[in-house]
Design an enzyme around this catalytic site. Sequence first.
Site, mmCIF file in Angstrom:
data_model
loop_
_atom_site.group_PDB
_atom_site.id
_atom_site.type_symbol
_atom_site.label_atom_id
_atom_site.label_comp_id
_atom_site.label_asym_id
_atom_site.label_seq_id
_atom_site.Cartn_x
_atom_site.Cartn_y
_atom_site.Cartn_z
ATOM 1 N N HIS A 17 0.833 -1.203 0.000
ATOM 2 C CA HIS A 17 0.000 0.000 0.000
ATOM 3 C C HIS A 17 0.871 1.258 0.000
ATOM 4 C CE1 HIS A 17 -3.160 -2.581 2.219
ATOM 5 N NE2 HIS A 17 -3.656 -2.339 1.017
ATOM 6 N N LYS A 41 -16.323 -7.877 5.400
ATOM 7 C CA LYS A 41 -14.965 -8.425 5.478
ATOM 8 C C LYS A 41 -14.549 -8.707 6.918
ATOM 9 C CE LYS A 41 -12.668 -6.924 1.261
ATOM 10 N NZ LYS A 41 -11.478 -6.283 0.724
ATOM 11 N N ARG A 95 -1.696 -6.347 -8.426
ATOM 12 C CA ARG A 95 -0.638 -7.294 -8.102
ATOM 13 C C ARG A 95 -0.554 -8.404 -9.130
ATOM 14 N NH1 ARG A 95 -3.047 -8.138 -2.261
ATOM 15 N NH2 ARG A 95 -4.717 -8.495 -3.719
ATOM 16 N N SER A 133 -3.025 -7.934 2.574
ATOM 17 C CA SER A 133 -3.364 -7.769 3.994
ATOM 18 C C SER A 133 -3.903 -9.054 4.591
ATOM 19 C CB SER A 133 -4.381 -6.645 4.176
ATOM 20 O OG SER A 133 -3.830 -5.406 3.842
#
Length: 165
Positions: A17, A41, A95, A133
């Site tokens: 990040h 989440k 990514r 994460s």
Amino acid sequence: MRIGLYPGTFDPITLGHIDIIRRASFLVDRLVLGVAINRDKGPLFTLEERVEMIEAECEKLSRQTGTEIVAHPFENLLIDCAHDVNATLIIRGLRAVADFEYEFQMVGMNRVLDSSVETVFLMADAHHQAIASKLVKEIARLNGDVGKFVTPPVNEALKAKFAAK
């Protein structure tokens, strides 16, 4: 003034990040980090903790780049958040191919909702492509070393969070 919005849950903020934030800060005058309140989440860190970590990590970056970097919690549509902060640019980090497929759909939907807000993709640096994460939290939960994926203060916050559980 060019205002960019970089959204995410940042649970927690990682070196990946931070790399995207650093690079995005050269594209805009003000960079808003949209901290998503995503109850589905089930974040590890509270909204307040995530905002605090972001502000601490980005204070130095802001001074170095000359770009104002601020955290802005949001729980509405991304395009509505962009309107709320007057952003004309949404910044997304990629990514892998799987990220692209999802983000490509999001761009299409956002363009239908408001074609005046542009989306820019920044490819993750090769050193940070594997960082997610979700994986960082899993490694930390199992007492693994996440020092290569997060800053020391975030590492300590992860340790404290899992020690308390």
